[in-house]
Design a protein around this motif. Structure first.
Motif, mmCIF file in Angstrom:
data_model
loop_
_atom_site.group_PDB
_atom_site.id
_atom_site.type_symbol
_atom_site.label_atom_id
_atom_site.label_comp_id
_atom_site.label_asym_id
_atom_site.label_seq_id
_atom_site.Cartn_x
_atom_site.Cartn_y
_atom_site.Cartn_z
ATOM 1 N N GLU A 10 -5.042 5.861 -1.519
ATOM 2 C CA GLU A 10 -4.618 4.186 -1.377
ATOM 3 C C GLU A 10 -5.404 3.789 -0.158
ATOM 4 O O GLU A 10 -5.066 4.242 0.867
ATOM 5 C CB GLU A 10 -3.353 4.026 -1.456
ATOM 6 C CG GLU A 10 -2.603 4.833 -2.841
ATOM 7 C CD GLU A 10 -3.290 3.918 -3.966
ATOM 8 O OE1 GLU A 10 -2.806 2.841 -4.224
ATOM 9 O OE2 GLU A 10 -4.046 4.721 -4.836
ATOM 10 N N VAL A 48 -4.762 1.024 1.516
ATOM 11 C CA VAL A 48 -3.739 0.606 2.485
ATOM 12 C C VAL A 48 -3.011 1.808 3.316
ATOM 13 O O VAL A 48 -2.615 1.327 4.487
ATOM 14 C CB VAL A 48 -2.759 -0.423 1.711
ATOM 15 C CG1 VAL A 48 -1.879 0.875 0.959
ATOM 16 C CG2 VAL A 48 -2.016 -0.989 2.840
ATOM 17 N N PHE A 49 -2.954 2.927 2.785
ATOM 18 C CA PHE A 49 -2.426 4.115 3.633
ATOM 19 C C PHE A 49 -3.558 4.758 4.191
ATOM 20 O O PHE A 49 -3.086 5.732 4.784
ATOM 21 C CB PHE A 49 -1.574 4.864 2.547
ATOM 22 C CG PHE A 49 -0.572 4.272 1.954
ATOM 23 C CD1 PHE A 49 0.429 3.579 3.080
ATOM 24 C CD2 PHE A 49 -0.119 4.083 0.650
ATOM 25 C CE1 PHE A 49 1.762 2.690 2.336
ATOM 26 C CE2 PHE A 49 1.022 3.462 0.102
ATOM 27 C CZ PHE A 49 1.779 2.855 1.107
ATOM 28 N N LEU A 57 4.281 5.444 3.733
ATOM 29 C CA LEU A 57 4.323 6.044 2.090
ATOM 30 C C LEU A 57 5.154 7.548 2.239
ATOM 31 O O LEU A 57 5.939 7.778 1.235
ATOM 32 C CB LEU A 57 2.577 6.697 1.726
ATOM 33 C CG LEU A 57 2.759 7.422 0.468
ATOM 34 C CD1 LEU A 57 3.422 6.476 -0.568
ATOM 35 C CD2 LEU A 57 1.144 7.836 0.163
ATOM 36 N N LYS A 86 2.864 -5.131 2.522
ATOM 37 C CA LYS A 86 1.398 -5.022 2.395
ATOM 38 C C LYS A 86 0.927 -3.928 1.351
ATOM 39 O O LYS A 86 -0.251 -3.630 1.300
ATOM 40 C CB LYS A 86 0.679 -4.788 3.797
ATOM 41 C CG LYS A 86 0.992 -6.265 4.595
ATOM 42 C CD LYS A 86 0.328 -5.792 5.734
ATOM 43 C CE LYS A 86 0.543 -7.054 6.713
ATOM 44 N NZ LYS A 86 -0.195 -7.175 8.041
ATOM 45 N N ALA A 87 1.888 -3.057 0.785
ATOM 46 C CA ALA A 87 1.569 -2.109 -0.195
ATOM 47 C C ALA A 87 2.406 -1.983 -1.422
ATOM 48 O O ALA A 87 2.623 -1.292 -2.085
ATOM 49 C CB ALA A 87 1.629 -0.784 0.454
ATOM 50 N N SER A 107 0.700 -0.220 -4.691
ATOM 51 C CA SER A 107 0.636 1.072 -4.442
ATOM 52 C C SER A 107 1.787 1.701 -4.385
ATOM 53 O O SER A 107 1.986 2.771 -5.020
ATOM 54 C CB SER A 107 -0.017 1.458 -3.106
ATOM 55 O OG SER A 107 -1.485 1.198 -2.888
#
Length: 212
Positions: A109, A111-112, A121, A162-163, A166
């Protein structure tokens, strides 16, 4: 859509059924890899033939059979992530359908990988421990809890700012994989197998006036 009712467990069950009919993706772990994550009195047994999961037995209950199961999500629910690649999670549930643990093994992902890093996460998946497949597990949003329901049967996990997309994919992955194992080994009902349609009973019909 008029008349449409969303039922999360039924929807996830259908997803898991479809995914199980597809060729299984290759997992990352061996039996020894999984065994290192469970300390005595727990012991990890060889992977099953009917469902890609490792039974977990206990020295404290030698005649009781498996007390839980561990499995890789990519073998059961390879749901594409935000950028199209399925993530892989190690999921462990007990024989009652409660989550023992969820661990991130592999993810892509964006974003991570860059923005937030993987720590948020890993913090997110820790929330599954102690939750149950018999509960409705959803993700909170910036607007808080927007759904009603039985408080005891509903669990709202803290999301990741912001995730949002996901972590919702993570939730779908965890639940679909766990439900697939629970249906095969724990006797959970298959939502795809339904009984006959309900029939209205005319013998108990009683006309009532508006005031009544």
């Amino acid at each position: 859509m008029p008349g449409f009712i969303y039922r999360p467990l039924a929807a996830l069950g259908c997803i898991a059924t479809i995914l199980l009919s597809q060729p299984a993706a290759a997992g990352d772990l061996t039996q020894d890899d999984v065994a290192r994550r469970f300390q005595p009195p727990l012991h990890v047994q060889p992977k099953l033939a009917d469902v890609p999961a490792w039974p977990i037995t206990s020295e404290l209950e030698p005649e009781a059979g498996p007390v839980g199961y561990a499995f890789e999500s990519i073998d059961l629910a390879p749901i594409p992530g935000f950028e199209g690649t399925p993530m892989n999670l190690l999921v462990a549930i007990d024989r009652k359908g409660a989550f023992i643990d969820v661990e991130v093994l592999r993810q892509h992902e964006p974003v991570f990988l860059s923005g937030l890093g993987e720590a948020p996460l890993r913090d997110f998946v820790r929330q599954y421990a102690g939750r149950s497949l018999r509960q409705e597990i959803t993700i909170s949003s910036a607007y808080g809890s927007t759904r009603g329901g039985d408080g005891e049967k509903r669990v709202v996990l803290d999301g990741v700012t912001k995730a949002t997309a996901s972590v919702r994919i993570v939730n779908q992955t965890v639940l679909a994989a766990a439900l697939a194992v629970a249906r095969v080994k724990l006797g959970f009902a298959d939502p795809g197998k339904r009984g006959p349609a309900a029939q209205a009973r005319g013998d108990i019909f009683e006309p009532l006036d508006f005031a009544t």
